[in-house]
Design an enzyme around this catalytic site. Structure first.
Site, PDB file in Angstrom:
ATOM      1  N   ARG A  36       0.819  -1.219   0.000  1.00  0.00           N
ATOM      2  CA  ARG A  36       0.000   0.000   0.000  1.00  0.00           C
ATOM      3  C   ARG A  36       0.853   1.270   0.000  1.00  0.00           C
ATOM      4  O   ARG A  36       0.447   2.281  -0.565  1.00  0.00           O
ATOM      5  CB  ARG A  36      -0.945   0.001   1.198  1.00  0.00           C
ATOM      6  CG  ARG A  36      -2.114  -0.946   0.996  1.00  0.00           C
ATOM      7  CD  ARG A  36      -3.043  -0.956   2.165  1.00  0.00           C
ATOM      8  NE  ARG A  36      -4.274  -1.681   1.835  1.00  0.00           N
ATOM      9  CZ  ARG A  36      -5.244  -1.940   2.682  1.00  0.00           C
ATOM     10  NH1 ARG A  36      -5.157  -1.514   3.929  1.00  0.00           N
ATOM     11  NH2 ARG A  36      -6.322  -2.595   2.306  1.00  0.00           N
ATOM     12  N   LYS A 197     -19.704 -15.428   2.596  1.00  0.00           N
ATOM     13  CA  LYS A 197     -21.105 -15.104   2.880  1.00  0.00           C
ATOM     14  C   LYS A 197     -21.859 -14.551   1.676  1.00  0.00           C
ATOM     15  O   LYS A 197     -21.373 -13.660   0.987  1.00  0.00           O
ATOM     16  CB  LYS A 197     -21.179 -14.092   4.026  1.00  0.00           C
ATOM     17  CG  LYS A 197     -20.605 -14.616   5.344  1.00  0.00           C
ATOM     18  CD  LYS A 197     -20.846 -13.603   6.462  1.00  0.00           C
ATOM     19  CE  LYS A 197     -20.190 -14.047   7.761  1.00  0.00           C
ATOM     20  NZ  LYS A 197     -18.775 -13.738   7.817  1.00  0.00           N
ATOM     21  N   GLY A 350      -8.729  -7.172  -1.182  1.00  0.00           N
ATOM     22  CA  GLY A 350      -9.104  -8.072  -0.082  1.00  0.00           C
ATOM     23  C   GLY A 350      -8.461  -9.443  -0.167  1.00  0.00           C
ATOM     24  O   GLY A 350      -7.274  -9.594  -0.452  1.00  0.00           O
ATOM     25  N   GLY A 373     -12.968  -3.383   0.403  1.00  0.00           N
ATOM     26  CA  GLY A 373     -14.334  -2.881   0.582  1.00  0.00           C
ATOM     27  C   GLY A 373     -14.732  -1.874  -0.476  1.00  0.00           C
ATOM     28  O   GLY A 373     -15.864  -1.876  -0.969  1.00  0.00           O
TER      29      GLY A 373
END
Length: 393
Positions: A36, A197, A350, A373
């Site tokens: 990053r 999920k 992610g 996200g």
């Protein structure tokens, strides 16, 4: 995304407040992955070379508005200085009189890193007073923190109400790549959606069914789709409340002519550990007391074949529990197929990015998104507050 970038404005001699994403993993005071930080170097170097006074702002961890000593950005400042090859002045606060004095002392081309912006209670509340205090330090706001662009915080969007706001080079690249993928994709366009999920990916799948030619489903969320079609899934992950929704997605794909692929075979396990017993079964033969943990070899081959024929591939979410070696083969196979594909490959941050790094395939991807996200919400078709706040061209 018709937003001004740092290339579209005059920066020489100006105080430039640059929001970056330096939320890097640290163990025992050492940064274990500096990706990053490295991703923001083009923007910082551009500003330094143009003679701007660079004021960097970042968050680190979740201090919840309190000063937490181990969440200071001191190791980040040292790593950034090493990567930039120049001194980085480190502030002990992110606003206040001392910081103002440090900003006033900056020469053209100097770099100052403010302390963790989340030490301020008003940061995550997007407090206008804090946003104004940030703005008072600078003449221009540059948002280069794509990973935090889905947050409406004082340093990501609030500040833009007070001074001109443009994107950094990383933000510009992210918006360009993801925007083109979703608005004007090269075809065939294949979207791969994994993860555990269903609820995390509902909006993504829904949006992709309007855009993609192929949607490949894997990971824990696939078992809800299989259960909805009447298969026995044993102890596999299941979201009972989403069975009707899963069926509606399958129907919508059919109606739109989208090739919607679910696993045809599964790796099942009798317990969740590296020394577990595993077996490969077709989806109609999952034992009642075993758990699905990864896509099987026939599915890997099927998915790899679709990926190989695609001009554009966007991947978000692993195919199984890739962190545990016996359950990592499906995710590895998809990563490998993306790496060797002749199409343009976009890894949506992610866990997918973490898996790609783990398998040493990151260098072979065309674009690795820095925002998990944020890229997820972008793929859902949502407006990102940190992007909306920027000035239009």
């Amino acid at each position: 995304m018709n937003k001004k970038s740092v290339r579209d404005v005059e920066v020489a001699g100006k105080r430039v407040f640059v929001r970056v994403d330096f939320n890097v993993p640290v163990e025992n005071g050492q940064i274990t992955d500096d990706t990053r930080i490295r991703e923001t170097l083009p923007t910082i170097k551009f500003l330094v070379e143009q003679g701007a006074k660079v004021i960097l702002a970042a968050h680190f961890g979740r201090p919840n508005g309190q000063v937490v000593e181990e969440l200071r950005l001191t190791p980040v400042a040292a790593k950034l200085a090493e990567l930039l090859g120049q001194n980085v002045i480190k502030a002990d606060q992110s606003v206040g009189e001392i910081v103002k004095a440090q900003v006033d002392a900056l020469e053209n081309g100097d770099v100052l890193l403010l302390e963790n912006v989340r030490f301020n209670e008003g940061e995550e509340k997007n407090d206008p007073e804090l946003a104004k205090a940030f703005a008072d330090l600078a003449d221009l706001f540059v948002n280069d923190a794509f990973g935090a662009a889905h947050r409406a915080h004082a340093s990501t969007s609030g500040i833009a109400a007070y001074i001109p706001a443009v994107s950094g080079l990383l933000m510009e690249k992210e918006l360009d790549v993801l925007g083109k993928a979703l608005n004007n994709p090269e075809r065939p366009f294949t979207a791969i959606v994994g993860g555990s999920k269903v609820k995390d990916k509902i909006a993504v799948i829904e949006n992709l069914l309007n855009i993609a030619d192929n949607v490949l489903i894997g990971g824990g969320l696939s078992y809800t789709f299989l259960k909805a079609q009447g298969y026995e899934i044993g102890k596999s992950l299941l979201d009972n409340s989403k069975l009707d929704l899963a069926l509606s997605f399958i129907a919508k794909a059919k109606e739109k002519g989208v090739n919607f692929l679910l696993p045809v075979d599964i790796v099942v396990t009798d317990k969740f550990s590296a020394d577990a017993n595993t077996q490969i079964v077709d989806i109609d033969s999952i034992p009642a007391d075993w758990e699905g943990i990864d896509i099987g070899p026939k599915t890997r081959e099927l998915y790899a074949d679709v990926i190989a024929k695609s001009k554009l591939v966007v991947w978000n979410g692993p195919m199984g529990v890739f962190e545990i070696e016996p359950f990592s083969h499906g995710t590895r196979a998809v990563a490998q197929a993306c790496a060797t594909s002749e199409g343009y490959t976009v890894i949506g941050g992610g866990d997918s990015a973490a898996a790609t790094e783990k398998f040493h395939l990151a260098e072979q991807m065309n674009h690795m998104s820095t925002g998990g996200g944020a890229s997820l919400e972008f793929m859902e078709g949502k407006a990102l507050p940190g992007v909306v706040a920027l000035n239009d061209k």
